[in-house]
Enzyme design. Structure first.
Site, PDB file in Angstrom:
ATOM      1  CD  GLU A 188       8.495   3.671  -1.482  1.00 13.09           C
ATOM      2  OE1 GLU A 188       8.408   2.918  -2.456  1.00 13.09           O
ATOM      3  OE2 GLU A 188       8.716   4.885  -1.579  1.00 13.09           O
ATOM      4  CE  LYS A 201      13.422  -4.960  -5.250  1.00  5.34           C
ATOM      5  NZ  LYS A 201      12.859  -6.033  -6.042  1.00  5.34           N
TER       6      LYS A 201
HETATM    7  S1  IVH Z   1      11.855   2.255  -6.835  1.00  5.38           S
HETATM    8  C1  IVH Z   1      14.751   4.570  -8.918  1.00  5.38           C
HETATM    9  N1  IVH Z   1      10.189   1.198  -5.109  1.00  5.38           N
HETATM   10  O1  IVH Z   1      12.070  -3.380  -7.769  1.00  5.38           O
HETATM   11  C2  IVH Z   1      13.935   3.627  -8.165  1.00  5.38           C
HETATM   12  N2  IVH Z   1      10.991  -0.154  -6.900  1.00  5.38           N
HETATM   13  O2  IVH Z   1      14.771  -4.301  -8.112  1.00  5.38           O
HETATM   14  C3  IVH Z   1      13.318   2.614  -9.016  1.00  5.38           C
HETATM   15  N3  IVH Z   1      10.085  -2.417  -6.901  1.00  5.38           N
HETATM   16  O3  IVH Z   1      12.394  -2.247 -11.084  1.00  5.38           O
HETATM   17  C4  IVH Z   1      12.452   1.681  -8.347  1.00  5.38           C
HETATM   18  N4  IVH Z   1       8.811  -2.204  -5.115  1.00  5.38           N
HETATM   19  O4  IVH Z   1      10.089  -3.064 -10.306  1.00  5.38           O
HETATM   20  C5  IVH Z   1      10.929   1.006  -6.225  1.00  5.38           C
HETATM   21  N5  IVH Z   1       8.699   0.393  -3.528  1.00  5.38           N
HETATM   22  C6  IVH Z   1       9.432   0.202  -4.623  1.00  5.38           C
HETATM   23  C7  IVH Z   1       9.449  -1.027  -5.315  1.00  5.38           C
HETATM   24  C8  IVH Z   1      10.259  -1.166  -6.447  1.00  5.38           C
HETATM   25  C9  IVH Z   1       9.197  -3.010  -6.096  1.00  5.38           C
HETATM   26  C10 IVH Z   1      10.733  -3.088  -8.056  1.00  5.38           C
HETATM   27  C11 IVH Z   1      10.753  -2.287  -9.334  1.00  5.38           C
HETATM   28  C12 IVH Z   1      12.195  -2.176  -9.704  1.00  5.38           C
HETATM   29  C13 IVH Z   1      12.791  -3.343  -8.981  1.00  5.38           C
HETATM   30  C14 IVH Z   1      14.255  -3.157  -8.715  1.00  5.38           C
END
Ligand code: IVH
Length: 678
Positions: free
Chosen positions: A124, A126
């Site tokens: 995905e 980020k």
């Molecule tokens: S998953 C257990 N998916 O990145 C998984 N986070 O650096 C938790 N973020 O706090 C997060 N895009 O704010 C996930 N596709 C995505 C994301 C994502 C942005 C952010 C999120 C997280 C931070 C961590």
């Protein structure tokens, strides 16, 4: 008496049923606009449906459900955010910066699972925003919280409700079950164009600009007044499910999509780590063209049972990791600072740089925002500076490399005179911006003209800033009206203007005369009149004359206008040179009207009050009402002596009876459609 009670009850039921239909319709259009990015109706049409819904809800306030589209901005200003304990912790992510680190992650994953397990990953983008948890109970949004420390976050429910990409009620397909509890996790973010617009607006007002879309999103969500959040056009991507996840993460994403959430269109299921690395390479190539900022890609184990086996270390799951793209930065020399005067007289400093390559393009200018920014960073001319792409679009000076100072650097001199006209400049109150005090500064005219011809205004193609500059310098054009008296001979005097470009430009100027009034109003550059306000004014008044006749109170009473805009419009329209400009534009043959109103005046429904009752054979109620409103009719929910027409369909009840009693003209759908065309 009995009859009246019964009649009221029937009226009420009819109105409530209509309200529910309108809500459904509005939710559908919000979904198309904010989630799908594919609107099917105009903003004005949407607004009309909303106005009608508000009308009914005002009549029956006790019957307004919390998830009505009118209830998005209803929260009160609170003194502070309360704390919320998350149902399950909101985890963070570990980082990887190279393919090697990704392979090491994959090895850790496989070592943590039974020997021989095959592992599928979901890739995905980020998203660069801030994490939020949205709790839905029985399909209704009941709570939204920021990540906080992962265990306890801030309650931002009232603010999150204003984000239209977030459904207040889950869309559950027919036959499907409404989940008792669903904890949707995702990223609140600010689209790039909105970030640029917001910063422009802040610069104009002399307020500090946001450094990047993430700060802008955080600053906008963490507002104690939800009204402020509502104006910031935030959006939301769902990327995880806390409570209520399906067996595979990819299925959960599909489920979220089905519930009406925006899920990144760029996610992909890949069979192994090499395919994951390939995804990242491909994604890197296209991410600069996305409408939102990304700072990497996230790789997640797809099978939830494998996620459970792997667990977490501290705040980071062992089943997911973020691949971070290197920040796009470069070092160069700041050779000079030029101050440009914008169309509202604000002086903006721009750094002139030794050209340097940054994320695929050569950069030779960077924004310095304002005087405070220069002071805070301690910037001097001749400094070696690090630049990056703020919001990944506009380069910005990030910091000075102090270790490389030679002693030859020269402190920046803040202008006390306008670089264009030499008038005194001033800083008002706590504003960060400095402004030229000359109301006739040539920069205002030039920048105003550049704005007038720009795409969202009069859209005159082939008339870029260099053409405008030449037209002004050669004294062919002083203001917008002069554009319309240009001839081919004039244009051929300009540099790089051949026969063909001159013809095309004349054609574009001619075609712009047919623009609707809203384009012109926006193009005039009246302070606080952006594209949306211009459209509202054009729709409301229909012609320039009517707008000119409007009083302050009348303007301020219009939804989304308010005192500040009203004041600005009234003032602008009272300046003799502006009135003269409008007269000359009219004389040049510009349309100066808004079509739907202008062509409607002759329509038999124009200015009349209509009531719809019963089921119409082909038209939906909302659709019919919009059509009526489009020709300038008022639509009411009840029949009275003031009603001009009742449009009755099948099973029309008491309203029809009342209309007959009062002698109101009753027509059917076919007649209604016929008369609309008149
Ligand atoms: S998953 C257990 N998916 O990145 C998984 N986070 O650096 C938790 N973020 O706090 C997060 N895009 O704010 C996930 N596709 C995505 C994301 C994502 C942005 C952010 C999120 C997280 C931070 C961590």
């Amino acid at each position: 008496m009995m009859f009246n009670l019964f009649e009221n009850e029937e009226l009420k039921n009819e109105a409530l049923a209509e309200a529910e239909r309108l809500r459904k319709e509005l939710r559908h259009h919000e979904y198309l606009y904010y989630v799908k990015d594919a609107p099917e109706i105009t903003d004005a049409e949407y607004d009309r449906l909303m106005v009608r819904l508000r009308e009914i809800e005002a009549e029956y306030p006790e019957d307004v459900p919390a998830d009505s589209p009118t209830q998005r901005v209803g929260g009160k200003v609170s003194p502070e955010f309360t704390e919320v304990k998350h149902l399950t912790p909101l985890l963070s992510l570990g980082n990887a910066f190279s393919a090697e680190e990704l392979r090491a992650f994959d090895e850790r994953v496989r070592n943590g699972l039974p020997a021989g397990s095959s592992v599928e990953y979901v890739m995905e983008p980020k998203i660069d925003g801030l994490a939020c948890s949205l709790v839905y109970e029985n399909g209704k949004l009941v709570r939204a919280a920021t990540r906080g420390d992962g265990v306890v976050g801030e309650n931002v429910t009232a603010n999150v409700r204003t984000i239209r990409a977030i459904p207040l009620t889950l869309t559950v397909p027919e036959g499907g079950e409404v989940p008792e509890l669903l904890d949707v996790r995702g990223e609140v973010y600010m689209p790039r164009h909105e970030f640029m617009r917001l910063n422009e607006e802040r610069a104009e007002k002399g307020e500090a600009e946001f450094a990047n879309p993430r700060n802008a999103a955080a600053g906008s969500l963490r507002q104690l007044d939800p009204q402020v959040t509502a104006k910031r056009s935030l959006s939301f991507f769902a990327y995880n499910v806390g409570n209520g996840a399906l067996e595979k993460h990819s299925d959960s994403l599909a489920m979220l999509k089905g519930y009406g959430f925006k899920v990144s269109e760029n996610y992909k299921v890949v069979p192994d780590i090499e395919a994951a690395i390939k995804f990242i390479e491909e994604f890197d190539a296209k991410r600069s063209s996305l409408a939102y900022d990304t700072d990497g890609a996230v790789i997640k184990v797809n099978a939830v049972y494998q996620q459970r086996i792997l667990g977490a270390t501290g705040k980071d799951p062992r089943w997911a990791i973020a691949f971070k793209f290197p920040p796009e930065q470069a070092e160069t020399t700041l050779e000079d600072i030029v101050w440009r005067v914008g169309r509202t007289g604000v002086l903006t400093p721009t750094a002139v740089l030794t050209p340097v390559k940054l994320s695929g393009s050569v950069v030779s200018r960077a924004t310095l925002h304002n005087e405070d920014f220069i002071r805070e960073k301690g910037i001097c001319i001749g400094d070696r500076v690090i630049i990056n792409k703020a919001g990944e679009i506009i380069p910005e000076v990030l910091r000075v490399v102090e270790g490389k100072r030679t002693g030859e650097e020269v402190p920046v001199v803040i202008p006390i005179e306008c670089p264009e006209c030499g008038w005194k400049v001033e800083r008002q109150g706590s504003e960060a911006a400095i402004r030229c005090t000359n109301p006739h500064c040539p920069a205002l005219g030039r920048e105003g003209l550049i704005h007038f011809v720009s795409r969202d205004a009069m859209n005159i193609e082939g008339c870029g800033p260099s053409v405008i500059n030449q037209l002004i310098d050669s004294e062919l054009v002083r203001d917008a009206a002069d554009l319309y008296s240009l001839n081919k001979e004039d244009l051929l005097k300009l540099e790089r203007m051949g026969e063909k470009s001159a013809d095309n430009l004349l054609k574009a100027i001619e075609a712009s005369k047919e623009n609707e009034l809203d384009k012109l109003l926006f193009g005039l550059g009246i302070r606080h009149v952006g594209a949306k306000v211009a459209r509202i004014l054009a729709e409301e008044f229909g012609t320039v004359e009517k707008l000119m006749a409007a009083e302050h109170e009348q303007l301020a009473a219009i939804r989304d206008i308010g005192g500040k805009i009203a004041e600005s419009v009234v003032t602008w329209l009272s300046v003799p040179s502006n009135i003269d400009l409008l007269e000359r534009l009219a004389k040049a043959g510009l349309k100066m009207e808004f079509a739907t109103r202008a062509t409607s005046e002759g329509n038999p429904f124009f200015g009349k009050t209509l009531v719809f009752t019963g089921t119409l054979p082909t038209l939906g109620r909302a659709e019919a009402q919009t059509m009526a409103q489009d020709v300038g009719a008022k639509v009411s929910g009840s029949v009275s002596k003031k009603t001009d027409y009742v449009i009755a369909g099948a099973e029309a009840g008491s309203k029809l009876e009342k209309a007959t009693k009062l002698g109101v003209t009753v027509i059917d759908e076919a007649t209604f459609l016929q008369m609309l065309k008149e």
